[in-house]
Motif scaffolding. Structure first.
Motif, short mmCIF file in Angstrom:
data_model
loop_
_atom_site.label_atom_id
_atom_site.label_comp_id
_atom_site.label_asym_id
_atom_site.label_seq_id
_atom_site.Cartn_x
_atom_site.Cartn_y
_atom_site.Cartn_z
N ARG A 170 14.24 102.30 57.14
CA ARG A 170 14.66 102.43 58.55
C ARG A 170 15.10 101.09 59.11
NH1 ARG A 170 9.78 105.44 59.17
NH2 ARG A 170 8.95 103.71 60.42
N GLN A 171 14.40 100.04 58.73
CA GLN A 171 14.74 98.70 59.23
C GLN A 171 16.13 98.27 58.74
OE1 GLN A 171 12.41 95.46 57.60
NE2 GLN A 171 12.55 94.29 59.50
N LEU A 172 16.42 98.51 57.46
CA LEU A 172 17.72 98.15 56.91
C LEU A 172 18.84 98.91 57.61
CD1 LEU A 172 19.46 96.71 54.78
CD2 LEU A 172 19.04 98.66 53.26
N TYR B 189 24.96 88.53 59.03
CA TYR B 189 24.04 89.06 60.04
C TYR B 189 22.73 89.49 59.37
CZ TYR B 189 22.39 92.14 63.84
OH TYR B 189 21.66 92.74 64.84
N LEU B 190 22.84 90.22 58.25
CA LEU B 190 21.65 90.69 57.55
C LEU B 190 20.81 89.54 57.00
CD1 LEU B 190 23.05 93.76 55.57
CD2 LEU B 190 21.61 93.79 57.61
N LYS B 191 21.47 88.49 56.56
CA LYS B 191 20.74 87.34 56.00
C LYS B 191 19.85 86.69 57.06
CE LYS B 191 22.86 84.96 52.96
NZ LYS B 191 23.78 84.04 52.23
N LYS B 192 20.31 86.74 58.34
CA LYS B 192 19.49 86.18 59.42
C LYS B 192 18.35 87.11 59.81
CE LYS B 192 23.31 83.55 61.47
NZ LYS B 192 24.18 83.38 62.67
N LYS B 193 18.65 88.42 59.83
CA LYS B 193 17.65 89.39 60.27
C LYS B 193 16.66 89.75 59.17
CE LYS B 193 19.33 90.02 64.44
NZ LYS B 193 18.54 89.70 65.67
N MET B 194 17.13 89.77 57.92
CA MET B 194 16.27 90.15 56.80
C MET B 194 16.45 89.12 55.68
SD MET B 194 17.00 94.28 56.71
CE MET B 194 15.64 94.60 55.55
N SER C 112 31.60 108.92 61.44
CA SER C 112 31.92 109.46 62.77
C SER C 112 30.80 110.31 63.36
CB SER C 112 33.20 110.28 62.69
OG SER C 112 33.07 111.32 61.75
N SER C 113 29.96 110.85 62.50
CA SER C 113 28.87 111.69 62.98
C SER C 113 27.65 110.89 63.42
CB SER C 113 28.43 112.66 61.88
OG SER C 113 27.99 111.94 60.72
N GLN C 114 27.70 109.55 63.17
CA GLN C 114 26.55 108.72 63.54
C GLN C 114 26.52 108.46 65.03
OE1 GLN C 114 24.11 107.62 61.46
NE2 GLN C 114 25.09 108.97 59.97
N PRO C 115 25.34 108.30 65.64
CA PRO C 115 25.25 107.96 67.06
C PRO C 115 25.77 106.56 67.31
CG PRO C 115 23.09 107.81 66.01
CD PRO C 115 24.01 108.44 65.00
N ALA C 116 26.06 106.26 68.56
CA ALA C 116 26.65 104.97 68.93
C ALA C 116 25.74 103.81 68.55
CB ALA C 116 26.94 104.93 70.42
N LYS C 117 24.42 104.00 68.66
CA LYS C 117 23.48 102.92 68.33
C LYS C 117 22.47 103.43 67.31
CE LYS C 117 23.75 100.46 72.70
NZ LYS C 117 22.99 99.91 73.83
N ALA C 118 21.97 102.49 66.53
CA ALA C 118 20.97 102.86 65.54
C ALA C 118 19.68 103.24 66.22
CB ALA C 118 20.73 101.68 64.58
N SER C 119 19.02 104.26 65.65
CA SER C 119 17.74 104.69 66.23
C SER C 119 16.62 103.82 65.73
CB SER C 119 17.49 106.16 65.85
OG SER C 119 17.48 106.30 64.46
#
Length: 259
Positions: free
Chosen positions: A176-178, A204-209, A252-259
């Motif tokens: 979920r985090q990824l 971005y991922l290298k900074k966050k994870m 396209s079926s994904q929501p605007a923001k990650a849950s």
């Protein structure tokens, strides 16, 4: 009027003063105004600065008019274009002119052509002096054409690998985090068409994870790992030099923001 009911236009290009990069969009814009029955480009074709124009001359059947610079500081190209314009005016074979230049020297020419009942369309940069702009029936600024010419190349879809979505070996919380970080990265880094450069997402991922390892997710590299994620679309686009770069976006079926 021409037999097909559209104005016949003489397209006269001051190649010394216009950018070759807008040639495609320039001619497309002119096609909306009438039929370009005469296309000529004026300049000293022995000089290297006009080299970018040469491929467009052949592709679009533009006749190059050679004009040597006989005297330093004098623009012989302008004189040649003006003389040809007056010859075309008296020939009676066109109903309008397209003058492609940002040079104020063509102000009187535009006014004279209009006095004779000709339609005059001017094309030039924002720096074009107002008198020349006002002398034309319509003036179109090339900066707008350049933006169209520099639009990103349409994305070329990449087929997903014929494998099942990767099953992460780490706990569901890590999965979920990824997903959350990747979709947030796409939201922040996406371009106007919704696609985000994979290289920027990787940073971005290298900074966050910082401990993220593609090998933990069944892939040798970040790109291979991304292509296996079922909530992303992936494409490749050519960049300068001929290499291909990957871009990603939410399905396209994904929501605007990650849950």
């Amino acid at each position: 009027m021409s037999q097909i009911g559209r104005n016949r236009l003489a397209v006269l290009i001051d190649a010394d003063n216009a950018q070759a990069a807008i040639c495609e969009t320039l001619l497309a814009e002119i096609s909306k105004l009438g039929v370009s029955t005469i296309k000529r480009a004026y300049g000293d074709w022995t000089t290297p600065n006009l080299a970018p124009w040469k491929e467009h001359l052949l592709r679009h059947a533009i006749h190059p008019v050679q004009q040597f610079s006989y005297t330093q500081g004098k623009n012989a190209t302008d004189s040649a274009l003006i003389i040809d314009a007056m010859d075309l005016l008296y020939s009676g074979n066109v109903e309008g002119f397209c003058l492609i230049s940002s040079d104020s020297d063509f102000t009187r020419l535009a006014a004279r052509l209009r006095e004779s009942g000709m339609l005059v369309y001017g094309f030039g940069e924002d720096k074009t002096p107002q008198p020349f702009v006002s002398a034309c029936d319509t003036f179109i600024y090339s900066e707008g054409l350049r933006k169209v010419a520099e639009k990103p190349v349409p994305a070329m879809p990449v087929s997903k690998p014929a494998v099942e979505p990767v099953a992460l070996v780490k706990p569901t919380k890590t999965q979920r985090q990824l997903r959350s970080h990747i979709l947030n990265a796409v939201n922040e880094l996406q371009q106007v068409d919704g696609w985000a450069p994979l290289s920027a997402v990787g940073g971005y991922l290298k900074k966050k994870m910082p401990d993220l390892k593609p090998s933990d997710h069944g892939a040798s590299k970040l790109g291979a790992m991304i292509q296996k994620l079922d909530y992303l679309d992936v494409c490749r686009r050519p960049v300068k030099g001929g290499s291909m770069h990957f871009y990603i976006r939410k399905k396209s079926s994904q929501p605007a923001k990650a849950s």
